[in-house]
Enzyme design. Structure first.
Site, mmCIF file in Angstrom:
data_model
loop_
_atom_site.group_PDB
_atom_site.id
_atom_site.type_symbol
_atom_site.label_atom_id
_atom_site.label_comp_id
_atom_site.label_asym_id
_atom_site.label_seq_id
_atom_site.Cartn_x
_atom_site.Cartn_y
_atom_site.Cartn_z
ATOM 1 N N SER A 1 2.208 -8.769 0.622
ATOM 2 C CA SER A 1 2.178 -8.610 -0.733
ATOM 3 C C SER A 1 3.029 -6.690 -1.248
ATOM 4 C CB SER A 1 1.059 -8.915 -1.032
ATOM 5 O OG SER A 1 1.310 -8.028 -2.611
ATOM 6 N N TYR B 1 -7.952 -8.004 -0.970
ATOM 7 C CA TYR B 1 -7.206 -7.874 -0.442
ATOM 8 C C TYR B 1 -5.909 -6.832 -0.398
ATOM 9 C CZ TYR B 1 -2.837 -11.070 -1.955
ATOM 10 O OH TYR B 1 -1.482 -11.536 -2.087
#
Length: 267
Positions: free
Chosen positions: A140, A153
């Site tokens: 990501s 995350y």
């Protein structure tokens, strides 16, 4: 000789990017191992191409279960050309809250360890096949720099990017290529509860096509969409205080138990 994808394994195939990747690959005539936790979603995909896919429902952090999946698939269809470790979870995180510590642990297990556990049973077979093959890890843009309220995350994806760099270096002498995919915002259940601006929001099917095009072209790092990567690099070039001040004005990602939070399997 370039990569030809006739045989693929996709984790997280139940929805979002994983489901879009599976549909795209099946639509191109490939045989696809559909790995995920939702049997209804997987069976709906399997109906699209009877005989060219199998449904598997292991926890991607369970090495024995992933090994059994790999053995079954390769026994039936041979060594895959492409393995996409896409399974992942997201959610807000607050270090002050003791109840969030298990969230971080589980997120690291799925988003980071789960990729290594997915690749492990295929690496030797792919290396020994001595033909172009590819391992793809879905990281990501959030792994490029820590974001307030998103520490678990961001840490999991930053760790994944470093792991993929290491694996890429190890496999340089072989025909196995390692690709890092850094999506920005995709219209999936993982972003449905976000309360902040999501520039460059992509539809999963467009992202799937761009991902596969990048991998087939041999790009080691695929950013989705590219323009969001340029924006992220621009923001990251700002002094840290300015960067943090901008992001602190945005609403935070919902934490577990808050409205809009996504489920984290295993918690």
């Amino acid at each position: 000789m370039g990569l030809k994808v006739n045989n693929a394994v996709v984790t997280g195939a139940c929805g979002g990017l994983g489901q879009a990747l599976a549909r795209e690959l099946l639509g191109r005539g490939a045989r696809v191992a559909l790995v995920g936790l939702n049997p209804e979603s997987l069976q709906a995909l399997a109906v699209q191409a009877p005989g060219r896919c199998r449904v598997y429902r292991p926890d991607v952090t369970d090495a024995a279960a992933m090994g059994a999946m790999a053995s079954d698939w390769m026994g039936a269809h041979g060594v895959p050309d492409l393995v996409i470790a896409n399974a992942g979870v997201a959610g807000g995180f607050d270090t002050e809250q003791a109840t969030d510590l298990p969230v971080m642990r589980r997120m690291l297990e799925i988003n980071l360890l789960g990729v290594a556990t997915t690749f492990h049973p295929f690496v030797r077979a792919m290396r020994e096949a001595q033909r172009p093959t590819a391992l793809v890890g879905v990281a990501s843009i959030a792994g490029w720099r820590g974001l307030p309220g998103n520490g678990a995350y961001c840490a999991s994806k930053a760790g994944l990017i470093a792991y993929l760099q290491s694996l890429r270096a190890e496999l340089r002498p072989t025909a196995v290529r390692v690709h890092t995919v850094s999506p920005g915002y995709l219209r999936t259940p993982l972003t449905a509860g976000n309360r902040f601006a999501m520039p460059g929001l992509m539809e999963p099917q467009a992202a799937a096509r761009a991902l596969l095009a990048g991998v087939v072209a041999g790009r080691e790092h695929v950013v989705l969409p590219r323009r969001l990567g340029w924006l992220a690099h621009g923001l990251n070039a700002l002094p840290a205080r300015w960067h943090d001040a901008l992001l602190l004005r945005q609403p935070r990602k919902p934490r577990r138990g808050e409205p809009g939070a996504t489920d984290i399997p295993g918690l």
